[in-house]
Design an enzyme around this catalytic site. Structure first.
Site, mmCIF file in Angstrom:
data_model
loop_
_atom_site.group_PDB
_atom_site.id
_atom_site.type_symbol
_atom_site.label_atom_id
_atom_site.label_comp_id
_atom_site.label_asym_id
_atom_site.label_seq_id
_atom_site.Cartn_x
_atom_site.Cartn_y
_atom_site.Cartn_z
ATOM 1 N N TRP A 14 -114.191 33.370 109.757
ATOM 2 C CA TRP A 14 -115.072 34.137 110.451
ATOM 3 C C TRP A 14 -115.738 32.703 111.389
ATOM 4 C CZ3 TRP A 14 -120.713 35.016 108.774
ATOM 5 C CH2 TRP A 14 -121.490 35.864 109.531
ATOM 6 N N ASP A 42 -108.145 34.576 105.874
ATOM 7 C CA ASP A 42 -108.840 35.595 106.129
ATOM 8 C C ASP A 42 -109.422 35.928 107.394
ATOM 9 O OD1 ASP A 42 -110.017 38.128 104.696
ATOM 10 O OD2 ASP A 42 -111.845 37.052 105.713
ATOM 11 N N TYR A 47 -114.187 39.750 114.091
ATOM 12 C CA TYR A 47 -114.349 38.328 114.311
ATOM 13 C C TYR A 47 -114.203 37.927 115.493
ATOM 14 C CZ TYR A 47 -114.552 38.176 109.038
ATOM 15 O OH TYR A 47 -115.175 38.423 107.801
ATOM 16 N N GLN A 158 -113.234 42.590 98.675
ATOM 17 C CA GLN A 158 -113.682 41.397 99.119
ATOM 18 C C GLN A 158 -115.128 41.417 99.127
ATOM 19 O OE1 GLN A 158 -113.647 39.344 103.370
ATOM 20 N NE2 GLN A 158 -111.782 38.828 102.211
ATOM 21 N N TYR A 186 -116.288 36.122 99.335
ATOM 22 C CA TYR A 186 -116.450 35.829 100.572
ATOM 23 C C TYR A 186 -117.779 34.857 100.428
ATOM 24 C CZ TYR A 186 -119.341 39.622 102.018
ATOM 25 O OH TYR A 186 -120.604 40.684 102.163
ATOM 26 N N LEU A 189 -119.333 29.225 99.880
ATOM 27 C CA LEU A 189 -120.037 27.838 99.853
ATOM 28 C C LEU A 189 -121.741 28.340 100.276
ATOM 29 C CD1 LEU A 189 -117.428 25.916 101.873
ATOM 30 C CD2 LEU A 189 -118.343 25.341 99.409
ATOM 31 N N ARG A 203 -128.119 23.468 98.465
ATOM 32 C CA ARG A 203 -127.530 22.235 98.782
ATOM 33 C C ARG A 203 -127.781 20.822 98.127
ATOM 34 N NH1 ARG A 203 -127.713 23.329 105.127
ATOM 35 N NH2 ARG A 203 -128.827 25.190 105.053
HETATM 36 P P1 NAP Z 1 -118.715 29.871 103.694
HETATM 37 O O1 NAP Z 1 -117.479 29.763 103.732
HETATM 38 O O2 NAP Z 1 -119.531 30.304 102.367
HETATM 39 O O3 NAP Z 1 -119.344 28.437 104.338
HETATM 40 C C1 NAP Z 1 -118.911 28.361 105.492
HETATM 41 C C2 NAP Z 1 -119.837 27.076 106.099
HETATM 42 O O4 NAP Z 1 -119.708 26.162 105.392
HETATM 43 C C3 NAP Z 1 -119.529 26.671 107.483
HETATM 44 O O5 NAP Z 1 -120.742 26.306 108.218
HETATM 45 C C4 NAP Z 1 -118.746 25.222 107.317
HETATM 46 O O6 NAP Z 1 -118.923 24.336 108.289
HETATM 47 C C5 NAP Z 1 -119.475 24.917 105.983
HETATM 48 N N1 NAP Z 1 -118.439 24.009 105.342
HETATM 49 C C6 NAP Z 1 -116.985 24.366 104.961
HETATM 50 N N2 NAP Z 1 -116.754 23.425 103.920
HETATM 51 C C7 NAP Z 1 -117.691 22.472 103.788
HETATM 52 C C8 NAP Z 1 -117.928 21.422 102.945
HETATM 53 N N3 NAP Z 1 -116.855 20.851 102.243
HETATM 54 N N4 NAP Z 1 -119.135 20.431 102.992
HETATM 55 C C9 NAP Z 1 -120.205 21.141 103.488
HETATM 56 N N5 NAP Z 1 -120.224 22.444 104.497
HETATM 57 C C10 NAP Z 1 -118.785 22.979 104.449
HETATM 58 O O7 NAP Z 1 -119.037 31.033 104.438
HETATM 59 P P2 NAP Z 1 -118.287 32.205 105.489
HETATM 60 O O8 NAP Z 1 -117.703 31.655 106.592
HETATM 61 O O9 NAP Z 1 -119.685 33.289 105.827
HETATM 62 O O10 NAP Z 1 -117.543 32.958 104.258
HETATM 63 C C11 NAP Z 1 -116.090 32.577 104.091
HETATM 64 C C12 NAP Z 1 -115.238 33.653 104.612
HETATM 65 O O11 NAP Z 1 -115.372 34.743 104.122
HETATM 66 C C13 NAP Z 1 -115.421 33.866 106.371
HETATM 67 O O12 NAP Z 1 -114.977 32.949 107.123
HETATM 68 C C14 NAP Z 1 -114.869 35.055 106.375
HETATM 69 O O13 NAP Z 1 -113.490 34.981 106.335
HETATM 70 C C15 NAP Z 1 -115.061 35.961 105.287
HETATM 71 N N6 NAP Z 1 -116.408 36.662 105.179
HETATM 72 C C16 NAP Z 1 -116.193 38.143 104.839
HETATM 73 C C17 NAP Z 1 -117.024 39.073 104.974
HETATM 74 C C18 NAP Z 1 -117.040 40.522 104.675
HETATM 75 O O14 NAP Z 1 -117.880 41.542 104.907
HETATM 76 N N7 NAP Z 1 -115.836 40.874 103.959
HETATM 77 C C19 NAP Z 1 -118.502 38.693 105.426
HETATM 78 C C20 NAP Z 1 -118.473 36.959 105.436
HETATM 79 C C21 NAP Z 1 -117.561 36.307 105.372
HETATM 80 P P3 NAP Z 1 -117.754 23.879 109.120
HETATM 81 O O15 NAP Z 1 -117.393 25.007 109.857
HETATM 82 O O16 NAP Z 1 -118.285 22.803 109.986
HETATM 83 O O17 NAP Z 1 -116.558 23.371 108.291
#
Ligand code: NAP
Length: 280
Positions: A14, A42, A47, A158, A186, A189, A203
């Site tokens: 995403w 994913d 997206y 998911q 999902y 983090l 955090r």
């Molecule tokens: P997430 O993975 O919980 O968090 C992503 C955020 O955390 C980004 O801002 C990223 O920043 C940061 N980050 C990553 N690694 C880090 C680290 N080691 N230290 C500090 N910050 C870090 O949130 P998400 O992207 O919403 O969820 C993950 C995936 O789940 C999505 O990308 C998508 O594929 C899927 N998703 C699915 C649904 C659904 O309805 N099925 C909904 C939401 C998400 P940087 O980009 O700067 O690294």
């Protein structure tokens, strides 16, 4: 039920592919993730209206296809008889691949579940997808899915899952585990800690900081270790650059001891009753 082996840690898609100036960095990050064993990526037709899929297609181009798994999702309004195949073929074209390892209904919409299950099974027979599943389904939705023809062929659900949002542990996760339905977590983090709820600090809360210090780890790594704590869950953190990918991959090596889990459970208690499903 169709069982599929997924890695414990994958990569979220995403908000990638949105900014052309960041494309090379994002592609390099995804490739590094694949090298480090985060071999599931994913994405969704939603997206960036295909931009995430296109960027991922560039990242995986030329790599042996059996070395990684691609997951995409169909909009609910495209999950009926008429549009499902077209959506799937569009995703395949953008990703530059012959098949998806898993195709998910992004969330529940107006199309009858029986129609989506039938359409998904047709895509499996045609070789366009290896397996199908759903997303953002709570236990009652899963029950209903199981009651329609072919619904029990659903391989994965998911859902949002992180240490600050544990509601699914009460009934949904056990329901899925009993039936062999894989859980894909999902927002593992909590979107970099942003999804704090009820005054929680994801955090720099004291329990998280204590655990991080004890294991020479970072708070995000502790968050990932939490989603990896139980079997049958694949976490899909999104990382836009190499440093975050490396940090996330290293979370696979963390071995948190029971007494430290107990301290984290005290700070972030598991559910004691049914909770509504968190959705992002
Ligand atoms: P997430 O993975 O919980 O968090 C992503 C955020 O955390 C980004 O801002 C990223 O920043 C940061 N980050 C990553 N690694 C880090 C680290 N080691 N230290 C500090 N910050 C870090 O949130 P998400 O992207 O919403 O969820 C993950 C995936 O789940 C999505 O990308 C998508 O594929 C899927 N998703 C699915 C649904 C659904 O309805 N099925 C909904 C939401 C998400 P940087 O980009 O700067 O690294």
């Amino acid at each position: 039920m169709r069982h599929i082996p997924f890695p414990r840690l994958g990569q979220g898609g995403w908000m990638i592919g949105e900014d052309p100036a960041r494309a090379e960095e994002e592609i390099a990050a995804l490739r590094l993730g694949l090298e480090l064993g985060l071999t599931l990526i994913d994405t969704a037709e939603m997206y960036g209206e295909g931009r995430s899929e296109r960027l991922i297609g560039r990242a995986v181009a030329g790599r042996p296809r059996e070395g990684f798994a691609l997951v995409s999702k169909v909009y609910p309004h495209n999950a009926g008889r008429d549009r499902l195949r077209q959506s799937c073929e569009d995703s395949l074209r953008r990703l530059g691949t012959e098949y998806l390892d898993l195709y998910l209904l992004h969330w529940r919409g107006a199309v009858p579940l029986a129609e989506t299950a039938e359409g998904m099974e047709t895509l499996v027979r045609e070789g366009k997808i290896r397996a199908w599943g759903v997303s953002n389904f709570d236990t009652a939705d899963m029950e209903e899915l199981w009651s329609v023809p072919g619904g029990d062929r659903c391989a994965a659900n998911q859902v949002l899952y992180h240490i600050g949002s544990r509601g699914i542990e009460y009934d949904l996760l056990p329901w899925m585990a009993e039936r062999g339905v894989a859980c894909m977590a999902y927002c593992p983090l909590a979107q970099g800690g942003r999804l704090a709820r009820m005054g929680q600090d994801l955090r720099s809360g004291p329990a998280l900081l204590r655990a991080a210090r004890a294991y020479h780890a970072t708070v995000p790594q502790i968050l990932l270790a939490f989603t990896l704590r139980r079997g049958g869950v694949t976490a899909i953190p999104k990382a836009g650059g190499a440093a975050h990918v490396r940090e996330n991959a290293a979370a696979l090596d963390l071995r948190i001891q029971p007494e430290d889990w107990a301290a984290l459970d005290e700070a972030f208690p598991p559910p004691t009753s049914k909770m509504h499903l968190d959705i992002e």
